[in-house]
Design a protein around this motif. Structure first.
Motif, PDB file in Angstrom:
ATOM      1  N   PHE A 133       6.433 -37.442  -1.397  1.00  0.00           N
ATOM      2  CA  PHE A 133       6.850 -38.804  -1.736  1.00  0.00           C
ATOM      3  C   PHE A 133       5.669 -39.658  -2.157  1.00  0.00           C
ATOM      4  O   PHE A 133       5.714 -40.324  -3.201  1.00  0.00           O
ATOM      5  CB  PHE A 133       7.551 -39.449  -0.537  1.00  0.00           C
ATOM      6  N   PRO A 176      12.934 -45.043  -1.892  1.00  0.00           N
ATOM      7  CA  PRO A 176      12.219 -44.441  -0.756  1.00  0.00           C
ATOM      8  C   PRO A 176      13.139 -44.178   0.425  1.00  0.00           C
ATOM      9  O   PRO A 176      13.007 -43.167   1.129  1.00  0.00           O
ATOM     10  CB  PRO A 176      11.160 -45.499  -0.412  1.00  0.00           C
ATOM     11  N   ASP A 220       6.620 -49.410   0.078  1.00  0.00           N
ATOM     12  CA  ASP A 220       7.406 -48.192  -0.114  1.00  0.00           C
ATOM     13  C   ASP A 220       7.259 -47.244   1.071  1.00  0.00           C
ATOM     14  O   ASP A 220       8.207 -46.556   1.451  1.00  0.00           O
ATOM     15  CB  ASP A 220       6.974 -47.481  -1.400  1.00  0.00           C
ATOM     16  N   ILE A 238      11.144 -40.859  -7.846  1.00  0.00           N
ATOM     17  CA  ILE A 238      10.328 -41.812  -7.091  1.00  0.00           C
ATOM     18  C   ILE A 238       9.395 -42.562  -8.044  1.00  0.00           C
ATOM     19  O   ILE A 238       9.165 -43.763  -7.897  1.00  0.00           O
ATOM     20  CB  ILE A 238       9.517 -41.089  -6.004  1.00  0.00           C
ATOM     21  N   ASN A 251       4.891 -41.554  -5.605  1.00  0.00           N
ATOM     22  CA  ASN A 251       4.910 -43.001  -5.422  1.00  0.00           C
ATOM     23  C   ASN A 251       3.645 -43.662  -5.952  1.00  0.00           C
ATOM     24  O   ASN A 251       3.705 -44.710  -6.602  1.00  0.00           O
ATOM     25  CB  ASN A 251       5.093 -43.321  -3.934  1.00  0.00           C
TER      26      ASN A 251
END
Length: 215
Positions: free
Chosen positions: A154, A141, A83, A127, A158
């Protein structure tokens, strides 16, 4: 494509072949599959959920000498690094990759639009949610990076999504993958996993289509 479909539907038998042929190198091979499925934007169709389920089902059998915790760590790391690579590509060469005459052919505009709509609707939490949605998780992503989402934000969402995804898929495979009914109908179970994981994306698509028609 037919070979890929056969691999997905009979993934338990193929994994047995991989383990018997490569032994401990199987961890690296499965790491590579998950890493590519999440990191290479042009290959969203590789197996994900079903691979984790089948791999840990094998790990539950002592005869294969596989460590379920190594699988858990391997899959978490593969998803995280994949990712992160995907995010980097979206940040650095996102639009160029979509417009490229060769690589652009492998990036579905419909799926990319679907991922963008999903991201716009749910924001940063998408996400985490996208990790449970095949295909969309590969584009999420990429889309997040293109929307200028900070990497720190992120990676936080994630990590949560990856840990929950690995825990759910690996836990399901380890504890339920060797139930006689599941073993005898493994292809049906795999299809069920795929269908169930696609339901959120389908619902989101239908809602978006209905809103578009009303507008």
């Amino acid at each position: 494509m037919q070979t890929l479909i056969d691999f997905v539907l009979h993934i338990d038998a193929h994994l047995v072949g991989i383990v018997n042929s490569f032994g401990d190198w199987s961890y690296l091979i499965l790491f590579a599959i998950i890493f590519i499925e999440t990191g290479a934007v042009i290959l969203p169709f590789l197996p994900g959920d079903s691979l984790l389920f089948a791999a840990t089902a094998l790990a539950a059998k002592p005869v294969y000498h596989l460590n379920v915790w190594i699988f858990v760590l391997t899959f978490c790391l593969a998803a995280l690094l994949g990712d992160s690579l995907n995010f980097y590509l979206g940040k650095k060469v996102g639009q160029a990759l979509r417009n490229h005459p060769f690589f652009g052919k492998f990036i579905s505009d419909d799926k990319m639009d679907e991922a963008e709509q999903f991201f716009d609707k749910h924001g940063n939490i998408s996400i985490t949610l996208a990790r449970f949605m095949p295909i969309i998780r590969t584009f999420a992503p990429f889309v997040a990076a293109g929307s200028n989402m900070p990497y720190k934000s992120f990676i936080r969402y994630n990590i949560v999504g990856n840990v929950l995804w690995v825990a759910l898929c690996c836990g399901g495979g380890y504890f339920f993958g060797n139930i006689p009914f599941v073993k005898e109908h493994f292809s049906v179970v795999v299809l069920g996993i795929i269908v169930v994981s696609l339901i959120p994306a389908l619902i989101s698509f239908i809602r978006s289509s209905l809103k578009s028609k009303k507008a």
